[in-house]
Design a protein around this motif. Structure first.
Motif, PDB file in Angstrom:
ATOM      1  N   PHE A  78       0.839  -1.193   0.000  1.00  0.00           N
ATOM      2  CA  PHE A  78       0.000   0.000   0.000  1.00  0.00           C
ATOM      3  C   PHE A  78       0.872   1.240   0.000  1.00  0.00           C
ATOM      4  O   PHE A  78       2.000   1.225   0.487  1.00  0.00           O
ATOM      5  CB  PHE A  78      -0.886   0.040   1.258  1.00  0.00           C
ATOM      6  N   SER A  79       0.313   2.294  -0.548  1.00  0.00           N
ATOM      7  CA  SER A  79       0.926   3.582  -0.422  1.00  0.00           C
ATOM      8  C   SER A  79       0.335   4.183   0.855  1.00  0.00           C
ATOM      9  O   SER A  79      -0.858   4.420   0.939  1.00  0.00           O
ATOM     10  CB  SER A  79       0.548   4.364  -1.668  1.00  0.00           C
ATOM     11  N   VAL A  80       1.196   4.361   1.866  1.00  0.00           N
ATOM     12  CA  VAL A  80       0.677   4.656   3.199  1.00  0.00           C
ATOM     13  C   VAL A  80       0.894   6.112   3.608  1.00  0.00           C
ATOM     14  O   VAL A  80       2.030   6.604   3.595  1.00  0.00           O
ATOM     15  CB  VAL A  80       1.333   3.726   4.250  1.00  0.00           C
ATOM     16  N   LEU A  81      -0.190   6.768   3.946  1.00  0.00           N
ATOM     17  CA  LEU A  81      -0.112   8.110   4.524  1.00  0.00           C
ATOM     18  C   LEU A  81      -0.170   7.967   6.040  1.00  0.00           C
ATOM     19  O   LEU A  81      -1.122   7.414   6.591  1.00  0.00           O
ATOM     20  CB  LEU A  81      -1.282   8.968   4.027  1.00  0.00           C
ATOM     21  N   HIS A  82       0.874   8.452   6.692  1.00  0.00           N
ATOM     22  CA  HIS A  82       0.968   8.306   8.148  1.00  0.00           C
ATOM     23  C   HIS A  82       1.573   9.589   8.699  1.00  0.00           C
ATOM     24  O   HIS A  82       2.785   9.689   8.872  1.00  0.00           O
ATOM     25  CB  HIS A  82       1.849   7.082   8.480  1.00  0.00           C
ATOM     26  N   PRO A  83       0.741  10.583   8.955  1.00  0.00           N
ATOM     27  CA  PRO A  83       1.232  11.894   9.359  1.00  0.00           C
ATOM     28  C   PRO A  83       1.164  12.132  10.864  1.00  0.00           C
ATOM     29  O   PRO A  83       0.588  11.334  11.604  1.00  0.00           O
ATOM     30  CB  PRO A  83       0.269  12.840   8.648  1.00  0.00           C
ATOM     31  N   MET A  84       1.742  13.223  11.293  1.00  0.00           N
ATOM     32  CA  MET A  84       1.720  13.566  12.718  1.00  0.00           C
ATOM     33  C   MET A  84       1.634  15.084  12.878  1.00  0.00           C
ATOM     34  O   MET A  84       2.163  15.833  12.072  1.00  0.00           O
ATOM     35  CB  MET A  84       2.997  13.036  13.388  1.00  0.00           C
ATOM     36  N   GLY A  85       0.937  15.492  13.914  1.00  0.00           N
ATOM     37  CA  GLY A  85       0.811  16.926  14.183  1.00  0.00           C
ATOM     38  C   GLY A  85       0.472  17.180  15.632  1.00  0.00           C
ATOM     39  O   GLY A  85       0.585  16.281  16.466  1.00  0.00           O
ATOM     40  N   TRP A  86       0.055  18.405  15.914  1.00  0.00           N
ATOM     41  CA  TRP A  86      -0.108  18.838  17.301  1.00  0.00           C
ATOM     42  C   TRP A  86      -1.413  19.569  17.518  1.00  0.00           C
ATOM     43  O   TRP A  86      -1.725  20.522  16.821  1.00  0.00           O
ATOM     44  CB  TRP A  86       1.075  19.739  17.684  1.00  0.00           C
ATOM     45  N   ASP A  87      -2.137  19.119  18.500  1.00  0.00           N
ATOM     46  CA  ASP A  87      -3.401  19.746  18.884  1.00  0.00           C
ATOM     47  C   ASP A  87      -3.033  20.855  19.863  1.00  0.00           C
ATOM     48  O   ASP A  87      -3.143  20.701  21.071  1.00  0.00           O
ATOM     49  CB  ASP A  87      -4.271  18.674  19.553  1.00  0.00           C
ATOM     50  N   ALA A  88      -2.565  21.973  19.311  1.00  0.00           N
ATOM     51  CA  ALA A  88      -1.683  22.848  20.073  1.00  0.00           C
ATOM     52  C   ALA A  88      -2.336  24.033  20.781  1.00  0.00           C
ATOM     53  O   ALA A  88      -1.665  24.758  21.500  1.00  0.00           O
ATOM     54  CB  ALA A  88      -0.571  23.358  19.149  1.00  0.00           C
ATOM     55  N   PHE A  89      -3.631  24.249  20.544  1.00  0.00           N
ATOM     56  CA  PHE A  89      -4.303  25.294  21.298  1.00  0.00           C
ATOM     57  C   PHE A  89      -4.897  24.686  22.565  1.00  0.00           C
ATOM     58  O   PHE A  89      -5.209  23.494  22.589  1.00  0.00           O
ATOM     59  CB  PHE A  89      -5.445  25.899  20.472  1.00  0.00           C
ATOM     60  N   GLY A  90      -5.112  25.519  23.566  1.00  0.00           N
ATOM     61  CA  GLY A  90      -5.783  24.995  24.751  1.00  0.00           C
ATOM     62  C   GLY A  90      -5.367  25.686  26.017  1.00  0.00           C
ATOM     63  O   GLY A  90      -4.349  26.397  26.062  1.00  0.00           O
TER      64      GLY A  90
END
Length: 872
Positions: A78-90
């Motif tokens: 498979f062509s795999v999309l596996h991203p990461m980020g930040w739920d940074a407000f709060g």
RNA sequence: GCGAGCUUGGCGGAAUGGUAGACGCACGAGACUUAAAAUCUCGAGUCCUAAAAGGACGUGCGGGUUCGAGUCCCGCAGCUCGCACCA
């Protein structure tokens, strides 16, 4: 370290960072915005973290599991999309600012940097080019655009609503921040206040959100059930009761009260009408009656406290008003204000039928209101049936109900609705529990709501060319309230419509908004528009979403709503964002207390055979419950410290071993040490294969039994691990890999036999590929040793099991008498049943026990079992 | 109150209705070593019994279906989680 050590000791410290660089160089985890043609796509996503400062073990477990899926699917082509980020407000960032004087942005970005480093040390196959942080204008500016598009599409509303107001902090609190009617931080008595707020019209999609649940086959049932109940569809009727003889001077426009009911057939059992303390009619009454005013005020205070709801005693106040009955023109009933009636549900008013509803009955008994049975349960006699302490909420035959008498509830319900419609005072309706989503927050560290308030033009959307509305950085936290509101200049702008001086909206969005569309943004994270259609439509839906059960309702429902709203405004063309959902369990740990009752960190505690003692003082330590790792209990283990000591692969292997991923696991020192030993063991075993077996070892025609046995074990393991991973049973996959490792080690004894060298190489190579999703660094190291200079493990295909080697050559058959195991025999696969039975019967122990018995039945399930049934 | 889930050795757990306890942890014995660590080998559900052969019991409790039940059905208990006055 000696040269010898390098062969027997796996030096994870250097190895892990080395392979991380190799992956980075080769760009193995990078995929384009538009999924490449000719390859199936697979989108793996773990719930992105809030950057609190330190990654915790719960994250490690979550992301390790996601990484197993991502790496496995990649190996499966498979062509795999596996991203990461930040739920940074709060809020925590604002709290840090108030408590320690750090700017929220600075605090957040520093936390992100620290957590990113730990994530990268863990070697997850993430496409880091796609990293996003919701607190950066690049992200939240696009969110503002989405909001404005929703506004245009009629998916946004501005209206007044009640909020929990903290008069000391000058802020609005969420319900869970109100403890016993007091603010969680200030301790001040919370007031209910009406504020103008922005609402996203999620209720517009209520039916579709409910129907859509049926299509989510790969979601846990319980999450679907929770959402279903949250949406809360119920069928019933709305009807108006007219006020009889309104007292002199009462508002003439208010001549009736509307109620919602699911049981219109029980109207003849009515004995009162009850309205919520927040009902407009209650306000009218309170305005002229101090007793009522006091009661309403009290209810409002009680309403917010969790405890109050739990212990809630039903209380009410007779308003003195009366309503007429729709079917009994001469009868009137009292109108009460009752504390158990919710303004938020239905119409905020109900008619009380005590015989058919327990709450109404309790209320009636307390205030001595009449109770008339109208539904006769099957098997009861109308003459003797009566309601005393228990309301009858079930089905039955209508009694004491005029024209409905003798009908079933269901028929009567239809008839009652028809009559109400005929009278023009009511109709059958579907009612929803789901409320519109209030998104306004009086906070600084959130996405500014892109609206300008003008005295002449009202609420004016910020024009597209003025986006993003950027948060000002020069704010102060030295006084309570919203720093955006205090900012000297930021909110003063001119109206985009008429040019006159106007004020910016100083509220920001609920942070749940930020996480409601990030999965879509990941598909084109640097685009000038919120999404790029081909990217979003190409990658979505997320094939596998992984996270904690705590988001079962709100986050997932909001994301499902956003996806629909984005579809309606042309930002993408999918309906459901997450095709598969997996909710993983928590990471728990023992907790420790010293004799003074202070919590202790695990590293302060020495566990011995005679119990636990304090490392420093030697004093006895009480070992407490195994519970969720939390700072307050100090039962946490820092991932970075574990990586330092054992390496990333060990940490990953341990969190994936033993416990099924959906269940809670317990972190133990012994467990992680055991995982570490396995890493070393596998390394040594494969090194000895490299040393013993030349790379050109061939498969001979006449393979020895030892060689054949190992080959079969290898191929069985491929099949078993594949099956386990497909079913998320990573702990089972781990067990199977332990077994193959032991089989490979055992084969060293038969090293000289025909074909064993080939079989050992095959097993070692296969093992390396099969452990790769869990322990990617070790896998690279092993494969590089076995096949120097060839492609990365991360780029290799998943091994295929040879069906010929999966076939069983001999079966071990259980022989039972009356279902009890009495012996075992060997048989050829699919051997002639007569021969098998004969041999089973002749098995010494079986024969002994069958002696003198009469066999009445011989059961033979080929390749599985033989069972003799004897006469009693 | 409503709903969902769980309950298997000392512990985590495995098991398409077909040999319960795979695998791991902890434990015990042994080998190697001057010694320890590491490593390797072996053992282990409980009881009859110290061991073997053999047997009895055994997957929360009580029933049932079946040649055969951890697994399916009915009832009960305990624990966990979610929602909680939703008219």
């Amino acid at each position: 370290m000696t040269a010898d050590d390098t062969l027997t000791h796996y030096d994870f410290r250097n190895v892990e960072s080395h392979w991380q660089e190799e992956w980075e160089k080769a760009g193995v985890f990078t995929v384009p915005d538009i999924p490449p043609a000719g390859k199936p796509k697979y989108y793996v996503l773990e719930m992105f973290p809030y950057p609190s400062g330190q990654l915790h073990m719960g994250h490690v477990r979550n992301y390790a599991l996601g990484d197993v899926i991502a790496r496995y699917k990649r190996a499966r082509g498979f062509s795999v999309l596996h991203p990461m980020g930040w739920d940074a407000f709060g809020l925590p960032a604002e709290n840090a600012a108030r408590e320690r004087g750090v700017h929220p942005k600075e605090w957040t970005l520093a936390n992100i940097a620290a957590m990113r480093e730990t994530l990268q040390r863990l070697g997850f196959s993430l496409n880091w080019d796609r990293e996003i942080a919701t607190c950066l204008p690049d992200y939240y500016g696009k969110q503002q655009k989405l909001f404005l598009d929703f506004l245009k599409a009629g998916l946004v509303d501005r209206r007044e609503s009640w909020v929990n107001w903290d008069p000391v902090d000058h802020t609005v609190l969420a319900n869970e921040q109100v403890v016993d009617g007091k603010g969680w931080r200030s301790g001040a008595l919370i007031e209910k206040k009406k504020l103008s707020q922005w609402f996203l019209r999620i209720t517009k999609f209520a039916p579709d959100l409910l129907d859509g649940l049926k299509t989510l086959k790969r979601w846990p049932d319980r999450v679907r059930v929770m959402q279903e109940r949250w949406i809360g569809r119920s069928e019933g009727a709305r009807l108006r009761f007219s006020l009889a003889q309104p007292p002199h001077g009462f508002d003439e426009n208010l001549d009736s009260v509307e109620v919602f009911t699911t049981r219109p057939e029980t109207l003849f059992g009515m004995s009162f009408l009850a309205i919520a303390p927040d009902h407009p009619l209650a306000a009218k009454v309170a305005a002229r009656n101090t007793e009522a005013a006091a009661f309403v005020a009290e209810c409002r205070r009680m309403g917010t406290s969790v405890e109050a709801v739990e212990t809630a005693e039903k209380r009410g106040l007779d308003t003195g008003l009366r309503v007429s009955h729709p079917f009994l023109p001469d009868a009137t009933f009292p109108v009460w204000i009752a504390n158990f009636v919710l303004m938020d549900y239905g119409t905020g008013a109900l008619f009380g039928c005590p015989s058919g509803d327990q709450r109404d009955l309790d209320f009636a008994r307390k205030y001595d209101l009449p109770v008339k049975a109208v539904v006769l349960p099957a098997g009861e006699d109308a003459a003797s049936f009566g309601i005393t302490k228990k309301a009858w909420t079930g089905e039955g035959t209508m009694i004491n109900s005029g024209f409905l008498d003798g009908e079933t509830c269901e028929a009567a319900r239809k008839e009652a609705i028809a009559r109400l419609e005929g009278l023009g005072i009511g109709s059958g309706v579907v009612n929803w529990r789901l409320r519109d989503w209030g998104v306004s927050r009086q906070r600084y560290w959130g996405c500014p709501i892109p609206v300008i308030h003008c005295e002449s033009c009202g609420a004016v959307p910020v024009p597209d060319d003025q986006l993003p509305v950027v948060l000002p950085e020069d704010v102060t936290f030295d006084r309570p309230g919203n720093p955006l509101d205090h900012h000297p200049t930021w909110k003063h702008v001119s109206c985009p419509s008429c040019g006159k001086p106007a004020l910016r909206e100083t509220d920001t969005f609920d942070t749940f908004v930020d996480s409601s569309w990030y999965f879509a943004r990941f598909t084109a994270p640097h685009a000038d528009t919120p999404t790029v259609r081909a990217a979003a439509d190409g990658w979505l839906a997320v094939d596998q979403y992984i996270g904690g059960i705590e988001h079962a309702i709100l986050h997932l429902l909001y994301a499902r709503f956003f996806t629909r709203a984005m579809r309606e405004t042309g930002h993408l063309d999918v309906t459901e964002p997450f095709a598969g959902l997996f909710t993983q369990g928590m990471v728990n740990h023992e907790s420790y207390k010293d004799s003074d009752g202070n919590w202790l960190y695990p590293e302060e505690v020495e566990r011995g055979s005679s119990g636990a003692t304090h490392r420093g003082t030697g004093n006895a330590v009480t070992v407490g419950r195994v519970e969720k790792m939390s700072k307050s209990k100090r039962n946490t283990v820092a991932p970075s410290a574990i990586i330092d000591r054992f390496g990333a692969d060990t940490a990953r292997w341990f969190v994936l071993s033993d416990s099924p991923p959906e269940r809670d696991m317990e972190w133990t020192e012994a467990g992680v040490a055991g995982a570490g030993r396995f890493v070393q063991r596998l390394f040594r075993i494969v090194r000895s294969v490299v040393a013993d077996c030349t790379a050109d070892a061939a498969l001979p025609d006449d393979i020895s039994t030892a060689g054949d046995t190992l080959r079969r074990a290898t191929h069985r393991t491929i099949a078993a691990v594949t099956e386990a991973l497909e079913g998320f049973a990573v702990n089972v996959a781990v067990a199977r890999l332990h077994e193959l490792t032991s089989a490979l080690a055992d084969a060293e004894r038969s090293a000289k036999e025909a074909g064993v060298a080939f079989a050992r190489r095959e097993a070692a190579r296969t093992l390396s590929l099969l452990v790769a999703p869990m322990m990617p660094h070790l896998a690279e190291e092993l494969l590089a040793a076995l096949e120097p200079g060839q492609s990365l493990a991360a780029e290799r295909s998943w091994p295929e099991a040879d069906p010929a080697l999966l076939a069983v050559t001999q079966v071990h058959l259980a022989v039972q008498i009356m279902g009890k195991l009495r012996g075992t025999i060997e048989a050829e696969p699919d051997e002639d049943p007569a021969a098998v039975l004969a041999r089973a019967e002749a098995e010494p122990n079986v024969a002994r026990l069958l002696e003198g018995q009469r066999i009445v039945k011989r059961i033979h399930v080929p390749n599985r079992i033989v069972n003799f049934v004897v006469a009693k």
